[in-house]
Write a protein that holds these residues in place. Structure first.
Motif, PDB file in Angstrom:
ATOM      1  N   GLN A  31       0.856  -1.114   0.069  1.00 59.11           N
ATOM      2  CA  GLN A  31       0.019   0.122  -0.001  1.00 59.11           C
ATOM      3  C   GLN A  31       0.973   1.367  -0.046  1.00 59.11           C
ATOM      4  O   GLN A  31       1.852   1.281   0.741  1.00 59.11           O
ATOM      5  CB  GLN A  31      -0.862   0.011   1.386  1.00 59.11           C
ATOM      6  CG  GLN A  31      -1.877   1.422   1.322  1.00 59.11           C
ATOM      7  CD  GLN A  31      -3.130   0.971   0.238  1.00 59.11           C
ATOM      8  OE1 GLN A  31      -3.722   1.822  -0.333  1.00 59.11           O
ATOM      9  NE2 GLN A  31      -3.475  -0.353   0.084  1.00 59.11           N
ATOM     10  N   PRO A  32       0.658   2.217  -0.850  1.00 55.86           N
ATOM     11  CA  PRO A  32       1.364   3.409  -0.822  1.00 55.86           C
ATOM     12  C   PRO A  32       1.100   4.310   0.403  1.00 55.86           C
ATOM     13  O   PRO A  32      -0.015   4.526   0.952  1.00 55.86           O
ATOM     14  CB  PRO A  32       1.136   4.375  -2.229  1.00 55.86           C
ATOM     15  CG  PRO A  32       0.545   3.036  -3.145  1.00 55.86           C
ATOM     16  CD  PRO A  32      -0.192   1.978  -2.144  1.00 55.86           C
ATOM     17  N   ALA A  33       2.251   4.741   1.015  1.00 52.02           N
ATOM     18  CA  ALA A  33       2.336   5.353   2.016  1.00 52.02           C
ATOM     19  C   ALA A  33       1.448   6.849   1.927  1.00 52.02           C
ATOM     20  O   ALA A  33       0.888   7.140   2.963  1.00 52.02           O
ATOM     21  CB  ALA A  33       3.595   5.923   2.935  1.00 52.02           C
ATOM     22  N   SER A  34       1.449   7.237   0.747  1.00 56.79           N
ATOM     23  CA  SER A  34       0.810   8.640   0.426  1.00 56.79           C
ATOM     24  C   SER A  34      -0.755   8.462   0.425  1.00 56.79           C
ATOM     25  O   SER A  34      -1.367   9.649   0.521  1.00 56.79           O
ATOM     26  CB  SER A  34       1.210   9.226  -1.078  1.00 56.79           C
ATOM     27  OG  SER A  34       0.956   8.116  -1.933  1.00 56.79           O
ATOM     28  N   HIS A  35      -1.263   7.459   0.339  1.00 48.24           N
ATOM     29  CA  HIS A  35      -2.647   7.237   0.579  1.00 48.24           C
ATOM     30  C   HIS A  35      -3.407   7.508   1.939  1.00 48.24           C
ATOM     31  O   HIS A  35      -4.442   7.847   1.863  1.00 48.24           O
ATOM     32  CB  HIS A  35      -3.114   5.801   0.168  1.00 48.24           C
ATOM     33  CG  HIS A  35      -2.850   5.331  -1.224  1.00 48.24           C
ATOM     34  ND1 HIS A  35      -2.544   6.320  -2.263  1.00 48.24           N
ATOM     35  CD2 HIS A  35      -3.000   4.109  -1.942  1.00 48.24           C
ATOM     36  CE1 HIS A  35      -2.344   5.683  -3.464  1.00 48.24           C
ATOM     37  NE2 HIS A  35      -2.943   4.491  -3.312  1.00 48.24           N
TER      38      HIS A  35
END
Length: 218
Positions: free
Chosen positions: A63-67
């Protein structure tokens, strides 16, 4: 450079809510020490629903941290909300410097002493809604295409927090995870579906989904 910001593993647990009891390994916990990564995933990690989760094509959930800041803002939650933090959506790796736009199906990365390959987007699950208590998260994920993605393990090895993902091979530079998501959830283009079905790197489970939503490809 794409980096493992959080590495999380866990075992199935039983949860209780207004809908009753349910079992899931979505409540993974972060670990700071090196972890052995094998063909079916991390040592010490497991899934409850073996029909829809786990297996070689779902060895690592990313999962991208930026989400997370985006979800916090959309739900009006504070940045330090205890549930909506890295690993909160049940992923194994929360990655910095990567979104679904930045990785392609078939990408091979060296990480730690392992080799991994991007093989499919993650299909949003209602258990994310139940675990976090956020109504409509599955549908918002589909609308925004902030799904995360899965890796298969080409070479087992040890991985840990802080490891960078070094791109070794990119056979399909035009087939980003975002583009596959867009096809499945919104466009459902038959020609692109045929292209995806011909890709050996795409997970078999996603090929079955494509054939279900576009019957002419079955």
């Amino acid at each position: 450079m794409i980096t493992i910001q959080t590495l999380a593993i866990g075992q199935p647990q039983t949860y209780h809510d207004e809908k009753g009891a349910w079992s899931s390994a979505i409540g993974r916990h972060a670990v700071a020490t090196p972890v052995r990564l094998e063909s079916l995933g991390h040592v010490g990690d497991a899934v409850a629903d073996t029909k829809n989760h786990g297996g070689p094509d779902k060895a690592v959930c990313c999962q991208p941290a930026s989400h997370y800041p985006l979800w916090q803002a959309e739900y009006g939650l504070a940045a330090d909300h205890p549930m909506l933090q890295p690993s909160g959506i049940g992923e194994n790796w929360t990655l910095s410097n990567a979104t679904e736009h930045d990785v392609c199906i078939g990408d091979v990365f060296k990480v730690g002493s392992a080799l991994v390959q991007v093989c499919a987007p993650r299909y949003p699950c209602t258990k994310q809604d139940r675990k976090l208590g956020l109504d409509g998260l599955q549908q918002r994920t589909i609308a925004s295409l902030r799904s995360g993605f899965y890796l298969r393990v080409l070479q087992p090895g040890e991985v840990q927090v802080g490891d960078s993902l070094e791109l070794i091979e990119r056979p399909h530079p035009e087939i980003t995870v975002h583009k596959v998501n867009q096809h499945l959830h919104h466009d459902r283009d038959e020609a692109f579906g045929r292209e995806l079905l011909a890709m050996p790197e795409l997970a078999a489970s996603w090929k079955r989904i494509i054939q279900m939503i576009i019957p002419s490809l079955a």
